[in-house]
Design an enzyme around this catalytic site. Structure first.
Site, PDB file in Angstrom:
ATOM      1  N   LYS A 125       0.820  -1.213   0.000  1.00  0.00           N
ATOM      2  CA  LYS A 125       0.000   0.000   0.000  1.00  0.00           C
ATOM      3  C   LYS A 125       0.852   1.260   0.000  1.00  0.00           C
ATOM      4  O   LYS A 125       0.501   2.254  -0.629  1.00  0.00           O
ATOM      5  CB  LYS A 125      -0.966   0.009   1.188  1.00  0.00           C
ATOM      6  N   LYS A 165      -8.143  -9.508 -10.450  1.00  0.00           N
ATOM      7  CA  LYS A 165      -9.380  -9.624  -9.672  1.00  0.00           C
ATOM      8  C   LYS A 165     -10.216  -8.356  -9.816  1.00  0.00           C
ATOM      9  O   LYS A 165      -9.685  -7.275 -10.046  1.00  0.00           O
ATOM     10  CB  LYS A 165      -9.096  -9.960  -8.213  1.00  0.00           C
ATOM     11  N   LYS A 182     -12.242  -2.175  -6.929  1.00  0.00           N
ATOM     12  CA  LYS A 182     -12.670  -0.798  -7.171  1.00  0.00           C
ATOM     13  C   LYS A 182     -11.539   0.036  -7.763  1.00  0.00           C
ATOM     14  O   LYS A 182     -11.783   1.046  -8.396  1.00  0.00           O
ATOM     15  CB  LYS A 182     -13.210  -0.161  -5.893  1.00  0.00           C
TER      16      LYS A 182
HETATM   17  P1  ADP Z   1     -10.976  -3.806  -3.333  1.00  0.00           P
HETATM   18  O1  ADP Z   1     -10.064  -4.915  -3.742  1.00  0.00           O
HETATM   19  O2  ADP Z   1     -11.983  -3.478  -4.357  1.00  0.00           O
HETATM   20  O3  ADP Z   1     -10.211  -2.619  -2.805  1.00  0.00           O
HETATM   21  P2  ADP Z   1     -11.352  -4.423  -0.578  1.00  0.00           P
HETATM   22  O4  ADP Z   1      -9.895  -4.640  -0.493  1.00  0.00           O
HETATM   23  O5  ADP Z   1     -11.953  -3.254   0.142  1.00  0.00           O
HETATM   24  O6  ADP Z   1     -11.797  -4.385  -2.100  1.00  0.00           O
HETATM   25  O7  ADP Z   1     -12.046  -5.768  -0.110  1.00  0.00           O
HETATM   26  C1  ADP Z   1     -13.098  -5.882   0.826  1.00  0.00           C
HETATM   27  C2  ADP Z   1     -13.423  -7.349   0.957  1.00  0.00           C
HETATM   28  O8  ADP Z   1     -13.868  -7.876  -0.308  1.00  0.00           O
HETATM   29  C3  ADP Z   1     -12.227  -8.213   1.352  1.00  0.00           C
HETATM   30  O9  ADP Z   1     -12.665  -9.211   2.248  1.00  0.00           O
HETATM   31  C4  ADP Z   1     -11.758  -8.838   0.049  1.00  0.00           C
HETATM   32  O10 ADP Z   1     -11.137 -10.081   0.236  1.00  0.00           O
HETATM   33  C5  ADP Z   1     -13.073  -8.994  -0.709  1.00  0.00           C
HETATM   34  N1  ADP Z   1     -12.834  -8.887  -2.163  1.00  0.00           N
HETATM   35  C6  ADP Z   1     -12.432  -7.779  -2.815  1.00  0.00           C
HETATM   36  N2  ADP Z   1     -12.320  -8.010  -4.141  1.00  0.00           N
HETATM   37  C7  ADP Z   1     -12.675  -9.311  -4.321  1.00  0.00           C
HETATM   38  C8  ADP Z   1     -12.795 -10.161  -5.475  1.00  0.00           C
HETATM   39  N3  ADP Z   1     -12.528  -9.702  -6.709  1.00  0.00           N
HETATM   40  N4  ADP Z   1     -13.196 -11.445  -5.305  1.00  0.00           N
HETATM   41  C9  ADP Z   1     -13.479 -11.906  -4.063  1.00  0.00           C
HETATM   42  N5  ADP Z   1     -13.388 -11.168  -2.947  1.00  0.00           N
HETATM   43  C10 ADP Z   1     -13.007  -9.882  -3.047  1.00  0.00           C
HETATM   44 NA    NA Z   2      -8.036  -4.821  -1.814  1.00  0.00          NA
END
Ligand code: ADP
Ligand code: NA
Length: 330
Positions: A114, A197, A200
């Protein structure tokens, strides 16, 4: 309650949770309400490790809570609250900072990832210590299980190390938690670039399904998902990542197994799969949007749910903090 306790936090997202958040995390939260004494929080203290506009943060925190309720968290069956409403998080966070080695904190790979994104030297000390705040988040509730993704495993290890260290130095105070990594949890990929994956922070908006998108937009995104030049509906994550991703989404949302879907679509084209999946998605997101909006339109109800959640959380957190302070000689 004699059920094992679970704790998880989710960042207040800007705008809308996406399909990956729902299928990869929030759905498990909903399921764990039935088997665990579950505590879920929107982690606004963690959000300020990055720059935040106050009005946006306030709105996004409420919107996140509304979406968690819309997704099926039931305040009668779990404890849902906003992290900053429970001051014990910051208080125990400080204590945990004071028993963490600098070198130990420096080894957290999530911080390295990060902070690298922000450029050398630009990351805050808050971002550096956020895994330690996470430790406090978990230990405050004496959580047994922490539903997290694989990327959080190192932080659970840190939690166990610090809990053990404190217990050894000051007397048994904290429960050692285990990571509750659901093995079969769906990982959802970007619809336009199924090598990465869904996130956002990634790629084109077309690859990302936000749960609060207009149904028409959702339909369009599914129908323009990248597939391959074969015309066979078969799960093969390596050779056919696009189609496999669609099958995963379909299967996870409907409960139909992937082999059953493969059989049902034998001899049919990608168009048929996408049309049906678009309908499944629209059936899912339409009531989700309406329920989220209903919470936003009724701020008194939402406030009351969150106030009750904070009260339930504080009852547990304040007891742990009092014991911790006592052990420390405060
Ligand atoms: P992002 O990757 O969009 O920033 P976050 O890191 O805020 O999302 O993730 C919040 C939750 O959603 C976590 O528990 C993460 O493991 C799950 N998550 C995020 N993206 C995915 C994905 N593409 N597939 C499955 N789980 C996900
Ligand atoms: Na993330």
């Amino acid at each position: 309650s004699d059920r094992p306790r679970a704790l998880s936090g989710i960042q207040p997202t800007s705008g809308s949770f996406h399909l990956g958040n729902y299928l990869g995390a929030i759905r498990q939260y909903v399921a764990l309400q039935e088997t665990h004494d579950a505590f879920y929080m929107v982690v606004d203290l963690h959000a300020i490790t990055m720059p935040q506009d106050p009005a946006d943060l306030r709105a996004n925190t409420r919107l996140s809570a509304a979406q968690l309720l819309a997704a099926g968290l039931d305040p009668e069956r779990c404890t849902l609250f906003i992290q900053s409403h429970v001051p014990e998080h910051a208080q125990l966070g400080w204590v945990m900072n004071c028993i963490t080695g600098f070198g130990e904190a420096s080894r957290m790979t999530q911080f390295k990832d990060k902070s690298a994104k922000q450029g050398a030297g630009n990351a805050t000390v808050g971002l550096f210590t956020y895994p330690i705040l996470q430790v406090a988040d978990i230990l405050l509730y004496q959580a047994n299980a922490v539903p997290v993704g694989e990327d959080q495993r190192q932080h659970i290890e840190l939690t166990r190390d610090l809990a053990e260290r404190f217990n050894q130095r000051f007397g048994k105070t904290f429960t050692l938690p285990a990571a509750h990594i659901v093995k079969e949890v769906a990982k959802i990929y970007d619809l336009q670039d199924p090598a990465i994956k869904m996130s956002k922070s990634s790629s084109s908006p077309k690859g990302l399904i936000n749960l609060l998108d207009e149904p028409k937009a959702t339909e369009k995104k599914i129908k323009s998902a990248v597939t391959d030049t074969e015309a066979e509906i078969r799960f093969d994550a390596e050779k056919k990542p696009g189609v496999s991703n669609l099958l995963t989404i379909y299967s996870t949302l409907t409960g139909e197994s992937v082999p059953a879907l493969e059989a049902a679509y034998e001899g049919k084209g990608y168009g048929a799969l996408k049309t049906d999946l678009a309908a499944v998605m629209v059936d899912f997101v339409t009531p989700f949007r309406l329920r989220t909006q209903a919470y936003l339109d009724d701020p008194e109800t939402l406030d009351s749910i969150l106030a009750k959640g904070a009260e339930k959380a504080r009852a547990v957190a304040s007891e742990t903090l009092a014991q911790t302070y006592d052990r420390l000689g405060f």
